[in-house]
Motif scaffolding. Structure first.
Motif, short mmCIF file in Angstrom:
data_model
loop_
_atom_site.label_atom_id
_atom_site.label_comp_id
_atom_site.label_asym_id
_atom_site.label_seq_id
_atom_site.Cartn_x
_atom_site.Cartn_y
_atom_site.Cartn_z
N GLU A 36 0.84 -1.26 -0.02
CA GLU A 36 0.04 0.00 -0.01
C GLU A 36 0.88 1.34 0.09
OE1 GLU A 36 -2.60 -0.70 3.22
OE2 GLU A 36 -1.05 -0.50 4.64
N GLU A 37 0.32 2.50 -0.30
CA GLU A 37 0.93 3.56 -0.47
C GLU A 37 0.59 4.34 0.89
OE1 GLU A 37 1.23 7.86 -0.69
OE2 GLU A 37 -0.66 6.76 -0.98
N ASP A 38 1.46 4.92 1.60
CA ASP A 38 1.13 5.91 2.73
C ASP A 38 2.02 6.92 2.67
OD1 ASP A 38 0.26 6.46 5.20
OD2 ASP A 38 1.97 5.06 6.35
N ASP A 39 1.43 8.01 2.49
CA ASP A 39 2.02 9.32 2.52
C ASP A 39 3.25 9.46 1.62
OD1 ASP A 39 2.05 11.95 3.24
OD2 ASP A 39 3.34 11.71 4.96
N GLY A 40 3.17 8.88 0.50
CA GLY A 40 4.17 9.15 -0.66
C GLY A 40 5.25 7.75 -0.48
N ARG A 41 5.04 6.69 0.55
CA ARG A 41 5.81 5.70 0.54
C ARG A 41 5.06 4.54 0.33
NH1 ARG A 41 10.06 6.00 4.92
NH2 ARG A 41 10.46 8.54 5.10
N VAL A 42 5.86 3.56 -0.41
CA VAL A 42 5.53 2.14 -0.63
C VAL A 42 5.62 1.41 0.73
CG1 VAL A 42 5.71 0.30 -2.13
CG2 VAL A 42 5.83 2.64 -2.98
N VAL A 43 4.58 0.86 1.26
CA VAL A 43 4.80 -0.05 2.43
C VAL A 43 4.42 -1.37 2.06
CG1 VAL A 43 3.89 -0.39 4.78
CG2 VAL A 43 4.08 1.86 3.70
N ILE A 44 5.29 -2.48 2.50
CA ILE A 44 5.01 -3.91 2.21
C ILE A 44 4.68 -4.53 3.59
CG2 ILE A 44 6.04 -5.97 1.12
CD1 ILE A 44 7.48 -4.22 -0.81
N GLU A 45 3.87 -5.31 3.86
CA GLU A 45 3.61 -5.83 5.19
C GLU A 45 3.30 -7.20 4.92
OE1 GLU A 45 1.67 -2.63 8.02
OE2 GLU A 45 0.41 -3.19 6.34
N LYS A 46 3.73 -8.08 5.91
CA LYS A 46 3.16 -9.47 6.05
C LYS A 46 1.77 -9.37 6.63
CE LYS A 46 4.49 -14.04 7.82
NZ LYS A 46 5.33 -14.54 8.86
N PRO A 47 0.85 -10.21 6.00
CA PRO A 47 -0.70 -9.90 6.61
C PRO A 47 -0.45 -10.87 7.84
CG PRO A 47 -0.47 -11.40 4.63
CD PRO A 47 0.77 -10.68 4.65
N VAL A 48 -1.42 -10.42 8.73
CA VAL A 48 -1.64 -11.22 10.05
C VAL A 48 -2.23 -12.51 9.44
CG1 VAL A 48 -2.65 -11.23 12.38
CG2 VAL A 48 -1.67 -9.16 11.41
N THR A 49 -1.83 -13.63 10.13
CA THR A 49 -2.34 -14.86 9.88
C THR A 49 -3.69 -15.15 10.75
OG1 THR A 49 -1.08 -16.33 11.22
CG2 THR A 49 -0.28 -15.74 9.03
N ARG A 50 -4.63 -15.99 10.51
CA ARG A 50 -5.47 -16.43 11.68
C ARG A 50 -4.98 -16.86 12.80
NH1 ARG A 50 -10.48 -19.31 9.23
NH2 ARG A 50 -11.93 -17.37 9.52
N ALA A 51 -3.74 -17.65 12.75
CA ALA A 51 -3.37 -18.41 13.99
C ALA A 51 -2.72 -17.13 14.92
CB ALA A 51 -2.00 -19.37 13.39
N GLU A 52 -1.85 -16.06 14.08
CA GLU A 52 -1.38 -14.99 14.87
C GLU A 52 -2.67 -14.16 15.38
OE1 GLU A 52 2.59 -14.25 12.21
OE2 GLU A 52 0.54 -13.35 11.65
N LEU A 53 -3.71 -14.01 14.87
CA LEU A 53 -4.64 -13.19 15.25
C LEU A 53 -5.45 -13.85 16.58
CD1 LEU A 53 -6.61 -10.51 14.79
CD2 LEU A 53 -8.02 -11.98 13.20
N ALA A 54 -5.74 -15.40 16.59
CA ALA A 54 -6.30 -15.97 17.42
C ALA A 54 -5.23 -15.93 18.65
CB ALA A 54 -6.48 -17.64 17.03
N GLU A 55 -3.93 -16.06 18.39
CA GLU A 55 -2.97 -15.84 19.63
C GLU A 55 -2.96 -14.52 20.27
OE1 GLU A 55 -0.64 -16.68 22.82
OE2 GLU A 55 -1.39 -18.30 21.26
N GLY A 56 -3.12 -13.54 19.64
CA GLY A 56 -3.37 -12.33 20.14
C GLY A 56 -4.69 -11.96 20.99
N TYR A 57 -5.84 -12.74 20.55
CA TYR A 57 -7.11 -12.65 21.27
C TYR A 57 -6.83 -13.63 22.61
CZ TYR A 57 -9.73 -10.21 17.52
OH TYR A 57 -10.26 -9.44 16.54
N ARG A 58 -6.16 -14.58 22.18
CA ARG A 58 -5.90 -15.37 23.87
C ARG A 58 -5.03 -14.67 24.75
NH1 ARG A 58 -6.07 -19.82 20.13
NH2 ARG A 58 -4.09 -19.66 19.31
N ALA A 59 -3.99 -14.10 24.00
CA ALA A 59 -3.24 -13.18 25.00
C ALA A 59 -3.96 -12.11 25.68
CB ALA A 59 -2.05 -12.88 24.31
N SER A 60 -4.98 -11.67 24.87
CA SER A 60 -5.74 -10.56 25.56
C SER A 60 -6.57 -10.92 26.52
CB SER A 60 -6.39 -9.78 24.38
OG SER A 60 -7.29 -8.55 24.73
N ALA A 61 -7.36 -11.90 26.19
CA ALA A 61 -8.24 -12.56 27.28
C ALA A 61 -7.50 -12.92 28.35
CB ALA A 61 -8.98 -13.71 26.43
#
Length: 88
Positions: A36-61
């Motif tokens: 994606e483009e962000d304020d004139g910069r090209v940003v390349i990100e690794k998407p969050v996987t379902r497993a990473e998202l689930a782990e984040g929710y578990r840690a938050s809980a």
């Protein structure tokens, strides 16, 4: 000015990500990335996987449970120290 590695964009718009960055981020051939483009910069990100998202929710809980347990403990201490609250 960026201090990152300089890369050449090919005729079809392709850029090779540096090996050390791919290894650090766990990006392998065939993986999907978000571009994606962000304020004139090209940003390349690794998407969050379902497993990473689930782990984040578990840690938050778990943190929420820890806070609730601590609050219950503090509340019991306050009750022991102050006694029962009046029924005003």
């Amino acid at each position: 000015m960026s201090s990152g590695e300089h890369r050449t964009v090919g005729e079809r718009g392709q850029v090779t990500l540096p090996k050390d960055i791919r290894e650090r981020l766990g990006i392998e051939g065939g993986d999907k990335v978000i571009v994606e483009e962000d304020d004139g910069r090209v940003v390349i990100e690794k998407p969050v996987t379902r497993a990473e998202l689930a782990e984040g929710y578990r840690a938050s809980a778990e943190r929420a449970r820890d806070v609730a347990d601590e609050m219950a403990h503090v509340s019991r201490e306050a009750d022991d120290y102050l006694g029962d609250a009046p029924d005003w």
